[in-house]
Design a protein around this motif. Sequence first.
Motif, PDB file in Angstrom:
ATOM      1  N   VAL A 338       0.762  -1.182   0.095  1.00  0.00           N
ATOM      2  CA  VAL A 338      -0.122   0.043   0.242  1.00  0.00           C
ATOM      3  C   VAL A 338       1.030   1.106   0.144  1.00  0.00           C
ATOM      4  O   VAL A 338       1.595   1.415   1.007  1.00  0.00           O
ATOM      5  N   ALA A 339       0.672   2.227  -1.193  1.00  0.00           N
ATOM      6  CA  ALA A 339       1.393   3.243  -1.276  1.00  0.00           C
ATOM      7  C   ALA A 339       0.827   4.559  -0.569  1.00  0.00           C
ATOM      8  O   ALA A 339      -0.182   4.667  -0.800  1.00  0.00           O
ATOM      9  N   LEU A 340       1.300   5.044   0.536  1.00  0.00           N
ATOM     10  CA  LEU A 340       1.040   5.984   1.243  1.00  0.00           C
ATOM     11  C   LEU A 340       1.586   7.313   1.271  1.00  0.00           C
ATOM     12  O   LEU A 340       3.020   7.119   1.365  1.00  0.00           O
ATOM     13  N   ASP A 341       1.001   8.312   0.952  1.00  0.00           N
ATOM     14  CA  ASP A 341       1.815   9.732   0.631  1.00  0.00           C
ATOM     15  C   ASP A 341       0.951  10.894   1.412  1.00  0.00           C
ATOM     16  O   ASP A 341      -0.115  10.901   1.183  1.00  0.00           O
ATOM     17  N   ALA A 342       1.745  11.783   2.253  1.00  0.00           N
ATOM     18  CA  ALA A 342       1.214  12.688   3.051  1.00  0.00           C
ATOM     19  C   ALA A 342       1.790  14.110   2.537  1.00  0.00           C
ATOM     20  O   ALA A 342       2.972  14.277   2.147  1.00  0.00           O
ATOM     21  N   GLN A 343       0.965  15.209   2.451  1.00  0.00           N
ATOM     22  CA  GLN A 343       1.357  16.383   2.002  1.00  0.00           C
ATOM     23  C   GLN A 343       0.843  17.637   3.040  1.00  0.00           C
ATOM     24  O   GLN A 343      -0.258  17.512   3.330  1.00  0.00           O
ATOM     25  N   VAL A 344       1.920  18.284   3.302  1.00  0.00           N
ATOM     26  CA  VAL A 344       1.417  19.441   4.327  1.00  0.00           C
ATOM     27  C   VAL A 344       2.016  20.869   3.875  1.00  0.00           C
ATOM     28  O   VAL A 344       2.979  20.763   3.049  1.00  0.00           O
ATOM     29  N   THR A 345       1.416  21.983   4.361  1.00  0.00           N
ATOM     30  CA  THR A 345       2.067  23.163   3.777  1.00  0.00           C
ATOM     31  C   THR A 345       2.340  24.069   5.212  1.00  0.00           C
ATOM     32  O   THR A 345       3.153  25.110   5.104  1.00  0.00           O
ATOM     33  N   LEU A 346       1.983  23.649   6.291  1.00  0.00           N
ATOM     34  CA  LEU A 346       2.372  24.382   7.628  1.00  0.00           C
ATOM     35  C   LEU A 346       3.085  23.820   8.567  1.00  0.00           C
ATOM     36  O   LEU A 346       4.317  24.123   9.016  1.00  0.00           O
ATOM     37  N   LEU A 347       2.867  22.627   9.198  1.00  0.00           N
ATOM     38  CA  LEU A 347       3.457  21.824   9.863  1.00  0.00           C
ATOM     39  C   LEU A 347       3.574  20.489   9.614  1.00  0.00           C
ATOM     40  O   LEU A 347       2.730  19.712   9.215  1.00  0.00           O
ATOM     41  N   TYR A 348       4.897  19.954   9.889  1.00  0.00           N
ATOM     42  CA  TYR A 348       4.993  18.359   9.644  1.00  0.00           C
ATOM     43  C   TYR A 348       4.406  17.803  10.860  1.00  0.00           C
ATOM     44  O   TYR A 348       4.541  18.094  11.979  1.00  0.00           O
ATOM     45  N   GLY A 349       3.733  16.467  10.584  1.00  0.00           N
ATOM     46  CA  GLY A 349       3.289  15.635  11.400  1.00  0.00           C
ATOM     47  C   GLY A 349       4.136  14.662  12.158  1.00  0.00           C
ATOM     48  O   GLY A 349       3.671  13.512  12.529  1.00  0.00           O
ATOM     49  N   THR A 350       5.558  14.774  11.718  1.00  0.00           N
ATOM     50  CA  THR A 350       6.456  13.928  12.420  1.00  0.00           C
ATOM     51  C   THR A 350       7.503  14.849  13.184  1.00  0.00           C
ATOM     52  O   THR A 350       7.843  15.702  12.780  1.00  0.00           O
ATOM     53  N   THR A 351       8.145  13.852  13.970  1.00  0.00           N
ATOM     54  CA  THR A 351       9.252  14.755  14.818  1.00  0.00           C
ATOM     55  C   THR A 351      10.430  13.458  15.153  1.00  0.00           C
ATOM     56  O   THR A 351       9.933  12.206  15.464  1.00  0.00           O
ATOM     57  N   THR A 352      11.405  13.807  15.379  1.00  0.00           N
ATOM     58  CA  THR A 352      12.298  12.749  16.115  1.00  0.00           C
ATOM     59  C   THR A 352      12.910  13.175  17.271  1.00  0.00           C
ATOM     60  O   THR A 352      12.946  11.961  18.189  1.00  0.00           O
ATOM     61  N   SER A 353      13.007  14.447  17.750  1.00  0.00           N
ATOM     62  CA  SER A 353      13.509  14.826  19.145  1.00  0.00           C
ATOM     63  C   SER A 353      12.466  15.638  19.739  1.00  0.00           C
ATOM     64  O   SER A 353      12.636  15.905  21.046  1.00  0.00           O
ATOM     65  N   GLY A 354      11.327  15.612  19.298  1.00  0.00           N
ATOM     66  CA  GLY A 354      10.210  16.713  19.686  1.00  0.00           C
ATOM     67  C   GLY A 354       9.275  15.772  20.600  1.00  0.00           C
ATOM     68  O   GLY A 354       9.427  14.530  20.883  1.00  0.00           O
ATOM     69  N   HIS A 355       8.147  16.046  20.941  1.00  0.00           N
ATOM     70  CA  HIS A 355       6.916  15.432  21.492  1.00  0.00           C
ATOM     71  C   HIS A 355       6.257  14.661  20.616  1.00  0.00           C
ATOM     72  O   HIS A 355       5.522  15.238  19.815  1.00  0.00           O
ATOM     73  N   LYS A 356       6.358  13.226  20.550  1.00  0.00           N
ATOM     74  CA  LYS A 356       5.397  12.610  19.477  1.00  0.00           C
ATOM     75  C   LYS A 356       4.007  12.645  19.663  1.00  0.00           C
ATOM     76  O   LYS A 356       3.305  12.103  18.659  1.00  0.00           O
ATOM     77  N   TRP A 357       3.579  12.813  20.798  1.00  0.00           N
ATOM     78  CA  TRP A 357       1.977  12.689  21.062  1.00  0.00           C
ATOM     79  C   TRP A 357       1.489  14.015  20.389  1.00  0.00           C
ATOM     80  O   TRP A 357       0.251  14.132  20.139  1.00  0.00           O
ATOM     81  N   LEU A 358       2.232  15.167  19.773  1.00  0.00           N
ATOM     82  CA  LEU A 358       1.843  16.258  19.190  1.00  0.00           C
ATOM     83  C   LEU A 358       1.531  15.760  17.742  1.00  0.00           C
ATOM     84  O   LEU A 358       1.194  16.667  16.883  1.00  0.00           O
ATOM     85  N   ASP A 359       2.339  14.647  17.426  1.00  0.00           N
ATOM     86  CA  ASP A 359       2.494  14.405  15.780  1.00  0.00           C
ATOM     87  C   ASP A 359       0.948  14.560  14.961  1.00  0.00           C
ATOM     88  O   ASP A 359       0.854  15.356  14.186  1.00  0.00           O
ATOM     89  N   ARG A 415      16.096   3.230  10.779  1.00  0.00           N
ATOM     90  CA  ARG A 415      15.929   3.872  11.612  1.00  0.00           C
ATOM     91  C   ARG A 415      16.998   4.472  12.748  1.00  0.00           C
ATOM     92  O   ARG A 415      16.893   5.500  12.768  1.00  0.00           O
ATOM     93  N   ARG A 416      17.790   3.435  12.557  1.00  0.00           N
ATOM     94  CA  ARG A 416      18.991   3.897  13.655  1.00  0.00           C
ATOM     95  C   ARG A 416      19.957   5.161  13.153  1.00  0.00           C
ATOM     96  O   ARG A 416      20.377   5.974  13.683  1.00  0.00           O
ATOM     97  N   ASP A 417      19.834   5.054  11.542  1.00  0.00           N
ATOM     98  CA  ASP A 417      20.754   6.288  10.907  1.00  0.00           C
ATOM     99  C   ASP A 417      20.044   7.627  10.862  1.00  0.00           C
ATOM    100  O   ASP A 417      20.744   8.462  11.238  1.00  0.00           O
ATOM    101  N   LYS A 418      18.752   7.580  11.004  1.00  0.00           N
ATOM    102  CA  LYS A 418      17.831   8.676  11.024  1.00  0.00           C
ATOM    103  C   LYS A 418      18.025   9.341  12.629  1.00  0.00           C
ATOM    104  O   LYS A 418      18.246  10.473  12.615  1.00  0.00           O
ATOM    105  N   TYR A 419      17.903   8.412  13.586  1.00  0.00           N
ATOM    106  CA  TYR A 419      17.978   8.949  14.891  1.00  0.00           C
ATOM    107  C   TYR A 419      19.522   9.169  15.365  1.00  0.00           C
ATOM    108  O   TYR A 419      19.693  10.300  16.146  1.00  0.00           O
ATOM    109  N   MET A 420      20.447   8.634  14.601  1.00  0.00           N
ATOM    110  CA  MET A 420      21.923   8.982  14.934  1.00  0.00           C
ATOM    111  C   MET A 420      22.114  10.402  14.457  1.00  0.00           C
ATOM    112  O   MET A 420      22.671  11.052  14.956  1.00  0.00           O
ATOM    113  N   MET A 421      21.558  10.867  13.365  1.00  0.00           N
ATOM    114  CA  MET A 421      21.942  11.970  12.689  1.00  0.00           C
ATOM    115  C   MET A 421      20.959  13.336  13.308  1.00  0.00           C
ATOM    116  O   MET A 421      21.646  14.317  13.559  1.00  0.00           O
TER     117      MET A 421
END
Length: 431
Positions: A338-359, A415-421
């Motif tokens: 299943v190919a899923l893609d999301a587009q936003v213009t104001l706020l990203y719905g993902t975070t690495t080091s922020g509060h994930k409950w706000l995603d 995933r490890r590469d993303k979080y290490m960076m």
Amino acid sequence: MGHGRAQRRQRPGHGVRHLRRAQATGHRPRRSGRPAQVLHGRAQRARVQPTVAAGEEEGGRDERAEVMAEWFLKEYMSADVVVGRELQMVKIRHNCYFTGLLCRPGPGMRQKALREVLGADGAMADVAVVGTSNPLNRLFIPYCKELYIVSMECAKTTQLPRERYPRPLIFHDGRLAFLPTSSAMLAFFLFLPLGLILSVIRITIGIVLPYKISFAAGAFFGVRFRTSGRCSMGPDAKPRGVLFVCTHRTLVDPLMLTAALQKPVATVTYSLSRLSEILAPIRTVRLTRDRDRDAKTISQLLERGDLAVCPEGTTCREPYLLRFSSLFAELADDMVPVALDAQVTLLYGTTTSGHKWLDPIAFLANPAPSYRVEFLGPVPPDQTCAGGRTGVEVANWVQHRLGDALGFKCTGFRRRDKYMMLAGNKGVVSN
């Protein structure tokens, strides 16, 4: 940041020195989404201008805070040295905090910084490329042999194609999905209260209303949703459920899949917040990153019905697919990519080091968030483990099938590469 991070550009012993300066616009001194905002077709508008000078080293000069631009210039523009002004700090107890104000440079500090970058032997730049908007560009005149001026009219009409990025942009963090100029930030803060209200309404629609009604209600409140390729899996009763193998764009991927199927589908998660688990209208089961235990959990869920998995293990904002785990391929033969893609213009719905409950709140606070769900049909029997393929071969086949459907490039990053960076850790969550 992509493949260019590991393979640094080689320079000969008697090469050139690149002196890059940037008028950085931002408000948070951290590894945020600023590379995306600068590189996504706005490089000229962000006034990133290179200056090539004689020598063997690449450097950069930043008239704003050095801490805001140093990481970007070094990672994406191959700069070895960055010179800029410092942010003022205040010390409260044992912690230091940035005030957001810049330290005023003393007399001759800018010239001194340029001399330090170019060297004390009086070396001069061969070529300097500057803009017309900043009077500080005159400081380069005594240190370059040739000077080229780029007009703002040319900068506004010039776009930077992705293939011309100095380095591939794959990972970046931060919430803002737009270039934070003064006018844009004013509009953002004026819209934010309305965006939060819209987010609450949209979340309520997804939790309370039936699937058939939620489509129309979501569209009325600005959510753009497009689905294609959905077909019946057949009337025959199957001993096990269907495994839906999805790309991972935001934390609401399983909810959008459920809405497209118009029936609840369980999903496995890893770092989902407790609040998101409570609010989710579908069943969520946590994985442990223990391969044997996770394999048993997924097998038990497939015995009970259909299941959605995201083999990438983490989200990616850019048109790239991370490496797929082979675990799902070893546990099921009845799979539907299943190919899923999301587009936003104001706020990203993902975070690495922020509060994930706000995603999910951030994603649905956009003026018109859009989602695309495309079912690619069952995996052919000869491309499964039952057909003689290994788990890695099946995972790679599914990854490339999804990449072709979305127009994304497949990578070997994990995933490890993303979080290490972005976060300085391996992305391991303690259960």
